[in-house]
Write an enzyme that holds these catalytic residues in place. Structure first.
Site, PDB file in Angstrom:
ATOM      1  N   TRP A   1     -16.267 -22.432  36.464  1.00 39.55           N
ATOM      2  CA  TRP A   1     -17.351 -23.397  36.283  1.00 39.55           C
ATOM      3  C   TRP A   1     -17.644 -24.134  37.590  1.00 39.55           C
ATOM      4  O   TRP A   1     -18.793 -24.475  37.869  1.00 39.55           O
ATOM      5  CB  TRP A   1     -16.971 -24.403  35.193  1.00 39.55           C
ATOM      6  CG  TRP A   1     -17.989 -25.485  34.961  1.00 39.55           C
ATOM      7  CD1 TRP A   1     -19.054 -25.453  34.118  1.00 39.55           C
ATOM      8  CD2 TRP A   1     -18.032 -26.782  35.599  1.00 39.55           C
ATOM      9  NE1 TRP A   1     -19.765 -26.645  34.179  1.00 39.55           N
ATOM     10  CE2 TRP A   1     -19.156 -27.468  35.078  1.00 39.55           C
ATOM     11  CE3 TRP A   1     -17.234 -27.431  36.540  1.00 39.55           C
ATOM     12  CZ2 TRP A   1     -19.490 -28.767  35.476  1.00 39.55           C
ATOM     13  CZ3 TRP A   1     -17.576 -28.711  36.940  1.00 39.55           C
ATOM     14  CH2 TRP A   1     -18.688 -29.372  36.407  1.00 39.55           C
ATOM     15  N   HIS A   2     -16.612 -24.355  38.383  1.00 37.19           N
ATOM     16  CA  HIS A   2     -16.781 -25.127  39.616  1.00 37.19           C
ATOM     17  C   HIS A   2     -17.522 -24.364  40.701  1.00 37.19           C
ATOM     18  O   HIS A   2     -18.064 -24.987  41.620  1.00 37.19           O
ATOM     19  CB  HIS A   2     -15.417 -25.584  40.147  1.00 37.19           C
ATOM     20  CG  HIS A   2     -14.870 -26.769  39.428  1.00 37.19           C
ATOM     21  ND1 HIS A   2     -14.152 -26.665  38.255  1.00 37.19           N
ATOM     22  CD2 HIS A   2     -14.935 -28.095  39.701  1.00 37.19           C
ATOM     23  CE1 HIS A   2     -13.796 -27.883  37.852  1.00 37.19           C
ATOM     24  NE2 HIS A   2     -14.275 -28.762  38.708  1.00 37.19           N
ATOM     25  N   GLY A   3     -17.561 -23.048  40.628  1.00 38.14           N
ATOM     26  CA  GLY A   3     -18.301 -22.337  41.661  1.00 38.14           C
ATOM     27  C   GLY A   3     -18.007 -20.859  41.702  1.00 38.14           C
ATOM     28  O   GLY A   3     -17.025 -20.377  41.120  1.00 38.14           O
TER      29      GLY A   3
END
Length: 476
Positions: free
Chosen positions: A324-326
């Protein structure tokens, strides 16, 4: 439009006056919030207003259609339509190049060199946050937890409320929508709390995060130029950079909402004063952790179907959290590490320990608690190396240098930031029982306002000293 910019100051002062003095009726206030939120978002890149608008309309219509559905199959069809389109947009804008490049690398392992072109796709700011707002809304309707919102303006305000639009916290319709639909009055005490939270948030961003950023960038860009102890400090500095940056944004967002008579979800609770990794995740990015628990971990079965399924589900949510963060394997490695960290407490069934604040009724932790704090923080800092590194290879290079270079030579230029961080830690430790750090239990009005004045002067000093940077979570 950064929270720590002059442009935002002018924007909010104007908005605040109109909100309380001109648009006094609830409907008018909500229309003003919506128009202002779209203006705030357009300041970043007006081209992506269509994406925000489409997401709002999609989930609004989905909610209405699900509530009017005559059977469960129609309801489920609308649910999956919303989930598929929302995740499709998120996947395209955030992960397209990652998957294409990874596929090309995989083919190259078999001697194939395809001419695959990647697109220069701009990541719409805040897309992960407002997508999760909409997803939680439609899932809650499907589960029967809430009814669909019939007022499009009210629903649009829930998704696009400008204090939380681009970097959270990730709100729930059950919490925020009733406040949007209910009457709001100006509460002086609530407003004072909001100003205190904004002031501390600005200090964390400008004095702590932006100061740490200078050192972190230098160390991570050229790790070979630094000693082992400086590399260790680089990880520590990044830990405080990302904490000051993200929790600082959250404080400003929550404080700004308080000035408007709205309470947002708590997102941080002194995470570096945690005695275990499980406790850390109850205190760090709380709104995201609870989102993954409610909408992924529990639907997968949670901890109800035996230990093997519990461990599997734990790894799933941490890997998803990392992704989700990247779009980088470094984030997946970061999530994997935290999953490994937390497994022992799951096996020993100690992951629900430490629900209270450390040293609750004491000034200092005991020896056991002290070592728990240090060991937990060390594990978190080690994982942050992967989070900060540009690639997996760079992360392992950094770690290799960390353990092979001399730990004797300390760069004297690091002493100033170490002293600043020690002062910061001391203040947060003393105030760890408070919801708002600057909510001071000091009887003397003169001393209280002296502290506020000192914090304000410190912010002003570091504004002139540090280079202004975007908030880190704008990239996620």
């Amino acid at each position: 439009m950064l929270f720590n910019s002059f442009e935002f100051f002018i924007f909010f002062i104007t908005f605040f006056y109109l909100y309380w003095k001109v648009f006094k009726q609830l409907k008018a206030q909500n229309i003003l919030i919506l128009v202002s939120s779209f203006f705030f978002y357009a300041w970043w890149d007006w081209r992506f207003l269509f994406l925000l608008s489409f997401s709002i309309l999609l989930d609004y219509i989905t909610g209405v259609k699900m509530c009017g559905a005559t059977n469960i199959s129609i309801k489920k069809r609308w649910l999956w339509l919303s989930i598929s389109i929302n995740l499709g947009f998120l996947g395209f804008f955030k992960y397209y190049n990652f998957f294409i490049s990874s596929f090309a690398d995989l083919l190259a392992q078999f001697g194939l060199n395809p001419n695959i072109h990647t697109l220069k796709i701009i990541l719409p700011v805040g897309i992960s946050f407002y997508t999760f707002h909409g997803l939680s809304y439609v899932i809650d309707i499907y589960k029967g937890r809430i009814k669909a919102e019939k007022n499009l303006v009210d629903y649009a305000v829930f998704v696009s409320f400008f204090p939380l639009l681009v970097a959270g916290p990730i709100e729930r319709a059950t919490h925020l929508l009733p406040q949007i639909k209910g009457g709001r009055i100006f509460d002086l005490n609530q407003a004072k709390d909001g100003l205190k939270q904004i002031l501390w948030g600005l200090f964390k961003k400008i004095a702590i995060a932006d100061t740490c950023a200078e050192y972190v960038n230098a160390i991570f860009n050229q790790p070979g130029e630094f000693s082992g102890i400086s590399l260790a400090l680089g990880a520590v500095f990044f830990a405080f950079q990302i904490y000051g940056d993200f929790s600082g944004y959250t404080d400003i967002a929550i404080g700004t909402a308080k000035l408007l008579g709205i309470e947002l979800l708590k997102n941080f609770s002194f995470p570096y004063f945690s005695r275990s990794i499980a406790e850390f995740w109850r205190r760090w990015h709380i709104s995201l952790s609870s989102w993954f628990k409610d909408y992924i971990y529990i639907p997968l079965g949670g901890s109800k179907n035996g230990m093997s399924d519990t461990i599997r589900n734990t790894f799933i949510i941490f890997l998803v959290s990392g992704f989700w963060h990247g779009a980088n394997f470094t984030f997946i490695a970061w999530g994997f590490l935290h999953a490994l960290y937390i497994v022992p407490s799951v096996l020993l069934k100690t992951n629900r320990h430490y629900l209270d604040i450390v040293a609750q009724n004491k000034k200092l932790p005991n020896l056991k608690e002290f070592f728990q704090l240090i060991s937990t923080f060390s594990l978190v800092c080690f994982a942050w190396i992967f989070f900060r590194a540009e690639s997996i290879e760079k992360a392992f290079e950094y770690i290799q240098l960390l353990f092979t270079k001399s730990w004797i030579a300390l760069d004297k230029s690091h002493l100033k930031i170490i002293i600043l961080l020690c002062i910061f830690i001391l203040i947060e430790w003393i105030q760890r029982r408070q919801e708002i750090v600057l909510k001071l239990n000091i009887k003397s009005k003169f001393l209280r306002y002296s502290v506020y004045y000192f914090v304000f002067i410190a912010i002003w000093f570091f504004i002139s000293k540090n280079q202004k940077t975007d908030f880190i979570y704008f990239a996620f």
